[in-house]
Scaffold this motif. Structure first.
Motif, short mmCIF file in Angstrom:
data_model
loop_
_atom_site.label_atom_id
_atom_site.label_comp_id
_atom_site.label_asym_id
_atom_site.label_seq_id
_atom_site.Cartn_x
_atom_site.Cartn_y
_atom_site.Cartn_z
N VAL A 113 -14.91 -0.79 9.13
CA VAL A 113 -13.40 -0.95 9.38
C VAL A 113 -12.43 -0.28 8.17
O VAL A 113 -12.59 -0.47 7.05
CB VAL A 113 -13.00 -2.30 9.62
N ILE A 114 -11.45 0.45 8.89
CA ILE A 114 -10.69 1.10 8.25
C ILE A 114 -9.11 0.74 8.74
O ILE A 114 -8.98 0.79 9.88
CB ILE A 114 -10.69 2.89 8.11
N THR A 115 -8.06 0.50 7.69
CA THR A 115 -6.88 -0.06 8.21
C THR A 115 -6.22 1.33 8.15
O THR A 115 -6.07 2.19 7.27
CB THR A 115 -6.17 -1.09 7.53
N LEU A 126 -12.69 -1.12 4.36
CA LEU A 126 -13.15 -0.29 3.40
C LEU A 126 -11.94 0.36 2.48
O LEU A 126 -12.14 0.41 1.34
CB LEU A 126 -13.82 1.32 4.08
N TYR A 127 -11.02 0.64 3.47
CA TYR A 127 -9.67 1.42 2.75
C TYR A 127 -8.52 1.49 3.67
O TYR A 127 -8.55 1.36 4.93
CB TYR A 127 -9.80 2.51 1.93
N PHE A 128 -7.38 1.87 3.25
CA PHE A 128 -6.24 1.82 4.01
C PHE A 128 -5.97 3.52 4.05
O PHE A 128 -5.79 4.07 2.92
CB PHE A 128 -5.10 1.24 3.45
N ILE A 129 -5.49 3.80 5.25
CA ILE A 129 -5.00 5.42 5.40
C ILE A 129 -3.70 5.30 6.02
O ILE A 129 -3.37 4.61 7.00
CB ILE A 129 -5.87 5.97 6.40
N GLY A 130 -2.57 5.95 5.28
CA GLY A 130 -1.28 5.69 5.78
C GLY A 130 -0.11 6.20 4.75
O GLY A 130 -0.52 6.99 3.96
N SER A 299 -17.10 3.05 -6.96
CA SER A 299 -16.80 3.09 -5.59
C SER A 299 -17.13 4.45 -4.85
O SER A 299 -16.50 5.44 -5.45
CB SER A 299 -15.35 2.40 -5.19
N PRO A 300 -17.86 4.47 -3.61
CA PRO A 300 -17.82 5.89 -2.99
C PRO A 300 -16.63 6.03 -2.21
O PRO A 300 -16.68 7.16 -1.36
CB PRO A 300 -18.93 5.58 -2.09
N VAL A 301 -15.64 5.22 -2.03
CA VAL A 301 -14.45 5.23 -1.09
C VAL A 301 -13.19 4.93 -1.94
O VAL A 301 -13.25 4.10 -2.86
CB VAL A 301 -14.53 4.41 0.08
N PRO A 302 -12.12 5.59 -1.54
CA PRO A 302 -11.08 5.15 -2.19
C PRO A 302 -10.28 3.95 -1.62
O PRO A 302 -10.83 3.52 -0.72
CB PRO A 302 -10.05 6.46 -1.71
N VAL A 303 -9.30 3.43 -2.55
CA VAL A 303 -8.45 2.32 -1.95
C VAL A 303 -7.39 2.65 -0.86
O VAL A 303 -7.34 2.05 0.04
CB VAL A 303 -7.93 1.67 -3.30
N PHE A 304 -7.09 3.81 -1.02
CA PHE A 304 -5.53 4.31 -0.22
C PHE A 304 -5.83 5.68 -0.12
O PHE A 304 -5.94 6.46 -0.95
CB PHE A 304 -4.58 3.73 -0.94
N VAL A 305 -5.39 6.37 1.13
CA VAL A 305 -5.37 7.63 1.42
C VAL A 305 -3.94 7.78 1.94
O VAL A 305 -3.58 7.45 3.17
CB VAL A 305 -6.29 8.39 2.54
N ASP A 306 -3.21 8.41 1.12
CA ASP A 306 -1.60 8.69 1.43
C ASP A 306 -1.58 9.89 2.33
O ASP A 306 -1.93 11.19 1.93
CB ASP A 306 -0.97 8.80 0.13
N THR A 307 -0.95 9.68 3.49
CA THR A 307 -0.81 11.02 4.63
C THR A 307 0.59 11.34 4.41
O THR A 307 0.77 12.38 5.10
CB THR A 307 -1.04 10.52 6.02
N GLY A 308 1.31 11.02 3.69
CA GLY A 308 2.68 11.58 3.26
C GLY A 308 3.89 10.84 4.13
O GLY A 308 3.67 10.38 5.18
#
Length: 328
Positions: A113-115, A126-130, A299-308
């Motif tokens: 699950v990714i938010t 797993l982490y947040f993308i947004g 961790s193999p995954v980030p906490v947060f992916v910033d899409t801008g």
């Protein structure tokens, strides 16, 4: 010569068999995107990105969710998705208290699950993308200070308790706290309803004297156009409006000067990148899916992916209008 040719053909055939065996079979992969309100242009844009990525990976994409702001309806959609045992779930969290436990249930059952857009940071996602919503709020706050010249009453239209909107409000408050002449007159719960946004805007615009409202800030996409309509009906073009997201009604109101600016996010990118990352996780899962990766130094995954995010005003709105037209 014939023997060498036969050997070459055998080697080629074996190579094709080996390649087929090594290539992942994506035909059975099914990914869900669960939106907070599938009727909004914002979420339809996100769905376009999600479906585009699915076509590239040759997997199945399903976009589900309530047709109005309804955290319980979103919970029902999540529970149905879990029962279908998909390859992964991308979800926007309308209400953490309502959805967190079921997100954890999905992860515990082996579903990545990714938010997106709105996070549930305390869940096992797993982490947040947004968007970096606090930073975007600060961006809007800076614009508001410039437009009000450091003085005025402001009304915020929001949905209290929704994580991303709370972060946006926090960003605004941080910036406005440096301006003693700017007062937050009211924080209004519009419940994700355009009609409520219109009614509350009309009420705010009717105030006079020391209670006069000088600016309205819309922290949720659904409020932009109805607030612009209220401004026009009241002929209150001396008031400032800061909106959120780049739906067609908001962009049109920026073009005609009713709305000063909006904070545009990248929902298409969230959807596209979200499915891509779920596909990657499904085909190369971490050793332990149900783990708190926030506290894992390796961790193999980030906490947060910033899409801008970007501030859109009359100076650049045509770029957004043309992009919207090109992608219809």
């Amino acid at each position: 010569m014939k023997t060498l040719r036969q050997i070459a053909l055998v080697i080629l055939a074996l190579a094709l068999v080996f390649a087929s065996a090594c290539a992942p079979d994506t035909s059975k992969e099914v990914y869900y995107m669960i939106a907070a309100n599938v009727q909004l242009p914002y979420w339809q844009t996100a769905a376009n990105g999600f479906n585009k990525a699915a076509a590239q990976y040759k997997v199945t994409a399903k976009v589900v969710g309530p047709s109005s702001y309804d955290p319980v309806g979103e919970l029902d959609a999540l529970q149905q998705a879990i029962r279908a045992k998909p390859s992964g779930i991308l979800i926007s969290v309308a209400d953490v208290d309502t959805l967190q436990r079921t997100i954890d249930t999905a992860v515990q059952s082996g579903i990545p699950v990714i938010t997106m857009d709105s996070d549930a940071a305390i869940s096992r996602r797993l982490y947040f993308i947004g968007t970096n919503n606090a930073e975007a709020g600060r961006l809007g706050g800076g614009r508001l200070i410039d437009k009000l010249n450091g003085k005025g009453n402001v009304v915020f239209l929001t949905i209290p308790g929704q994580p991303n909107l709370e972060e946006r409000l926090s960003g605004f408050k941080q910036v406005l706290s440096t301006q003693p002449g700017i007062k937050i007159a009211e924080i209004v719960d519009i419940k994700g309803d355009a009609a409520i946004a219109f009614d509350k805007a009309q009420q705010a615009l009717a105030r006079t004297g020391p209670q006069k409202v000088d600016a309205i800030v819309c922290l949720e996409a659904v409020a932009g156009k109805p607030v612009a309509d209220a401004i026009k009906r009241a002929n209150a073009h001396d008031r400032e409006v800061i909106a959120w997201d780049a739906d067609p009604g908001t962009l049109a109101a920026i073009s005609d000067g009713t709305i000063d600016a909006t904070i545009a996010q990248k929902p298409y990118t969230m959807g596209f990148f979200g499915l891509s990352l779920l596909h990657q996780v499904f085909n190369a899962p971490p050793g332990q899916l149900n783990k708190d990766f926030r506290s894992d130094f390796y961790s193999p995954v980030p906490v947060f992916v910033d899409t801008g995010s970007t501030l859109v005003d009359r100076g650049n709105v045509d770029l957004y209008l043309s992009a919207t037209a090109a992608n219809k």
